[in-house]
Enzyme design. Structure first.
Site, PDB file in Angstrom:
ATOM      1  N   HIS A 172       0.865  -1.181   0.000  1.00  0.00           N
ATOM      2  CA  HIS A 172       0.000   0.000   0.000  1.00  0.00           C
ATOM      3  C   HIS A 172       0.901   1.230   0.000  1.00  0.00           C
ATOM      4  O   HIS A 172       1.667   1.444   0.938  1.00  0.00           O
ATOM      5  CB  HIS A 172      -0.921   0.020   1.213  1.00  0.00           C
ATOM      6  CG  HIS A 172      -1.870   1.184   1.217  1.00  0.00           C
ATOM      7  ND1 HIS A 172      -3.142   1.109   0.698  1.00  0.00           N
ATOM      8  CD2 HIS A 172      -1.716   2.465   1.665  1.00  0.00           C
ATOM      9  CE1 HIS A 172      -3.739   2.277   0.829  1.00  0.00           C
ATOM     10  NE2 HIS A 172      -2.889   3.118   1.417  1.00  0.00           N
ATOM     11  N   CYS A 173       0.796   2.024  -1.052  1.00  0.00           N
ATOM     12  CA  CYS A 173       1.675   3.182  -1.207  1.00  0.00           C
ATOM     13  C   CYS A 173       0.982   4.430  -0.667  1.00  0.00           C
ATOM     14  O   CYS A 173      -0.052   4.850  -1.208  1.00  0.00           O
ATOM     15  CB  CYS A 173       2.040   3.385  -2.674  1.00  0.00           C
ATOM     16  SG  CYS A 173       3.150   4.779  -2.957  1.00  0.00           S
ATOM     17  N   PRO A 174       1.508   5.058   0.382  1.00  0.00           N
ATOM     18  CA  PRO A 174       0.864   6.267   0.914  1.00  0.00           C
ATOM     19  C   PRO A 174       1.007   7.464  -0.012  1.00  0.00           C
ATOM     20  O   PRO A 174       0.222   8.414   0.091  1.00  0.00           O
ATOM     21  CB  PRO A 174       1.597   6.499   2.241  1.00  0.00           C
ATOM     22  CG  PRO A 174       2.927   5.845   2.058  1.00  0.00           C
ATOM     23  CD  PRO A 174       2.700   4.670   1.165  1.00  0.00           C
TER      24      PRO A 174
END
Length: 424
Positions: free
Chosen positions: A163-165
């Site tokens: 999950h890429c912020p």
């Protein structure tokens, strides 16, 4: 009543334009990422590229600014595509799969059914290699191979990478190639701006015949861009190199961090060339979700009623809800407390054996027999009915209590009369 799927979605996603775009719960970080990309490029075009336009013949100097704008535009497009599309979400099941029967020895009473269980893992054979898949309690399904549950978006994602912020979205099977192009273009912008800033510094040194330090002082914008791009290139450039390695070995970030294939063979590795073709040249599978489709709205489940009344007075919350911290108990005054403030006494008769002590061995045996039968009352009828033995027992106990109370009151009256006589 029919509603759109995205309105009944149980994940933590944010939908825009009627469910046409799906974002993660931290989608606001996209604006910050866009600012980090656009702001240095604007500074570069205004203070560096514009002053280098006259140094190239045949108006080729304008190409410096055009190339920077084009790469920046592509980078933002790849960012939005990565963030706004379904990364490969696996639809949830409305109910868990059929459990398997219990394997093992257990002592059961006559009439009891054997306990059922769901295996936590199952084994599959992929390219001759045994692979385990896990059961997801949230989505109520066995995750397909290379699928994992994202705790931020609360979805199971096919070929989950991470999950890429910075893009506010999960990176999975359907948006991984766009994510790679996003970080690759960001790396190109950093190298491009960093290089032409030094070209501009060199131009000042040659035109004014000064040292490099004096030339840097004359262009503070170039100093800021050189430092900024140098720091960023280690971040986005390092990601580009790392993901290039993952693509060449057909791994995901999740698998790599868990050392999934450190001691065993990777069943998905097809060779470097075939692995790159799989990511960039293969067709992207269609989404398994139609977020604009209409589905029936789930009905609100009413609390179970006992004897025509709700089992709890706080709108469907069960008595003594363990998840909410409530514990049912009888207070010192004989009132029932279900763990919530201002709770009313439910219309359910309490167990007399718990609040009234038996008077004799016969009464104790009657209570024990009725405690065994108590669990079957609710199955035979919708209301709770007391057996004649319990009614007669309660009557005898109440009568004995009245006799004791009457004797106590007579003794109190005699004490008062004797006290008054002594005064006289």
């Amino acid at each position: 009543m029919m509603i759109r799927t995205y309105k009944a979605w149980k994940g933590s996603n944010i939908f825009l334009f009627g469910g046409r775009f799906i974002f993660g719960p931290d989608a606001r970080s996209i604006f910050f990422s866009i600012f980090l990309i656009v702001a240095p490029v604007v500074v570069f075009c205004v203070f560096v590229a514009r002053k280098l336009m006259d140094d190239f013949p045949n108006n080729w100097g304008i190409s410096i600014m055009v190339v920077a704008v084009v790469i920046t535009f592509l980078d933002i497009v790849f960012l939005l595509i990565t963030s706004g599309r379904d990364p490969g979400i696996i639809p949830r099941n409305s109910q868990p799969p059929e459990p398997e029967s219990y394997e093992g020895s257990i002592e059961m009473l006559p009439g009891q059914t054997p306990p059922l269980r769901l295996p936590r893992t199952k084994e599959l054979i992929i390219n001759g290699i045994q692979v385990k898949i896990k059961y997801c309690d949230t989505c109520m399904l066995y995750r397909p191979p290379r699928c994992s549950h994202c705790s931020i978006c609360n979805n199971c994602v096919q070929k989950f990478d991470h999950h890429c912020p910075w893009v506010g979205q999960c990176i999975g099977q359907r948006n991984y190639r766009f994510f790679f192009m996003f970080i690759f273009c960001a790396t190109l912008i950093c190298i491009y701006v960093h290089g032409f800033c030094w070209v501009y510094v060199k131009r000042i040194m040659d035109s004014e015949d000064i040292s490099i330090w004096k030339a840097l002082i004359k262009t503070p914008a170039s100093i800021a861009l050189i430092i900024y791009t140098f720091v960023c290139v280690w971040f986005v450039g390092g990601l580009t190199v790392f993901h290039s390695y993952l693509i060449s070995t057909n791994q995901s970030t999740y698998e790599n961090f868990r050392y999934r294939y450190e001691r065993g063979t990777n069943p998905y590795d097809k060779g470097v060339l075939s692995n790159f073709k799989e990511v960039f040249l293969s067709s992207i599978p269609p989404s398994k979700n139609n977020f604009r489709a209409k589905v029936p709205k789930e009905a609100v489940i009413a609390p179970r009623s006992l004897g025509g009344s709700f089992a709890a007075s706080n709108r469907g919350k069960p008595m003594g809800d363990i998840e909410m911290g409530g514990k049912p108990a009888w207070d010192n005054e004989g009132n029932f407390n279900n763990g919530y403030e201002n709770a009313e006494l439910p219309d359910v008769s309490p167990d007399l054996s718990r609040i009234l002590p038996p008077e004799s061995t016969e009464e104790r045996n009657v209570l024990n027999n009725n405690n065994i039968k108590r669990s079957s009352w609710g199955r035979r009828s919708s209301s709770w009915e007391m057996s004649p033995e319990i009614v007669s027992l309660a009557a005898r106990i109440g009568e004995s209590k009245r006799v004791v109370d009457g004797n106590n009151s007579n003794l109190a009256d005699d004490a008062q009369h004797s006290q008054s006589d002594s005064k006289l």
